[in-house]
Scaffold this active site. Structure first.
Site, PDB file in Angstrom:
ATOM      1  N   HIS A   8       8.016   6.273  27.313  1.00 44.34           N
ATOM      2  CA  HIS A   8       9.391   5.910  27.601  1.00 44.34           C
ATOM      3  C   HIS A   8       9.452   5.139  28.917  1.00 44.34           C
ATOM      4  O   HIS A   8       8.492   5.121  29.670  1.00 44.34           O
ATOM      5  CB  HIS A   8      10.303   7.135  27.673  1.00 44.34           C
ATOM      6  N   GLU A  45      21.265  12.455  32.753  1.00 42.00           N
ATOM      7  CA  GLU A  45      20.568  11.336  32.119  1.00 42.00           C
ATOM      8  C   GLU A  45      21.077  11.122  30.704  1.00 42.00           C
ATOM      9  O   GLU A  45      21.672  11.999  30.104  1.00 42.00           O
ATOM     10  CB  GLU A  45      19.061  11.581  32.110  1.00 42.00           C
ATOM     11  N   HIS A  70      10.056  -6.771  35.759  1.00 44.17           N
ATOM     12  CA  HIS A  70      11.014  -6.727  34.670  1.00 44.17           C
ATOM     13  C   HIS A  70      10.452  -6.107  33.401  1.00 44.17           C
ATOM     14  O   HIS A  70       9.254  -5.924  33.262  1.00 44.17           O
ATOM     15  CB  HIS A  70      11.558  -8.134  34.376  1.00 44.17           C
ATOM     16  N   GLU A 119      14.126  -9.371  30.321  1.00 43.95           N
ATOM     17  CA  GLU A 119      13.824 -10.659  29.686  1.00 43.95           C
ATOM     18  C   GLU A 119      13.859 -10.456  28.180  1.00 43.95           C
ATOM     19  O   GLU A 119      13.316  -9.476  27.670  1.00 43.95           O
ATOM     20  CB  GLU A 119      12.430 -11.133  30.113  1.00 43.95           C
TER      21      GLU A 119
END
Length: 136
Positions: A8, A45, A70, A119
């Site tokens: 994750h 969370e 990124h 991105e």
């Protein structure tokens, strides 16, 4: 024994609801968990699934500065304008594209509301290496 893949990715954010809007409405993620009723971790969370990837967003102090570090997701070239329109409608900060050479793929770069850069990229590693004249 060995690495099986990425488990994750966790982002620290100021506002979990705003992050949920960004991920779900902007990128098409599905929210699968909210710890609001009972917290099991360091802070509240939410968990999301996006492109088969588990993304955790946790309340905390996000990065103070923007960097080029990124997370990139693979998308079809024809989907880029759709994502750009959805993200712009949420007020997401779309960045100008970086210089590219033909055959490298097309990208859409954008920051979330907490200085994390993303991105959306149309190319693959194999295409990039072929363009650069390298094999692995």
């Amino acid at each position: 024994m060995g690495i099986e893949g990425i488990s994750h990715i966790t982002f620290l954010v100021r506002d979990l609801e705003r992050m949920a809007m960004f991920l779900c409405e902007g990128l098409g993620a599905r929210e699968v968990y909210d710890s609001k009723p009972k917290n099991f971790s360091l802070s509240r969370e939410k968990f999301f699934v996006l492109g088969g990837v588990w993304i955790a967003a946790m309340e905390g102090t996000p990065p103070a500065e923007r960097t080029y570090r990124h997370l990139a997701f693979k998308v079809a070239e024809t989907d880029l304008p759709v994502f750009e329109q959805r993200l712009r409608s949420l007020g997401v900060d779309i960045q100008p594209p970086r210089p590219r050479v033909p055959g490298e793929g097309t990208s859409l770069y954008f920051y979330d509301f907490d200085n994390h850069l993303y991105e959306l990229h149309t190319g693959t590693l194999d295409e990039r290496l072929a363009r650069y004249g390298t094999e692995y």
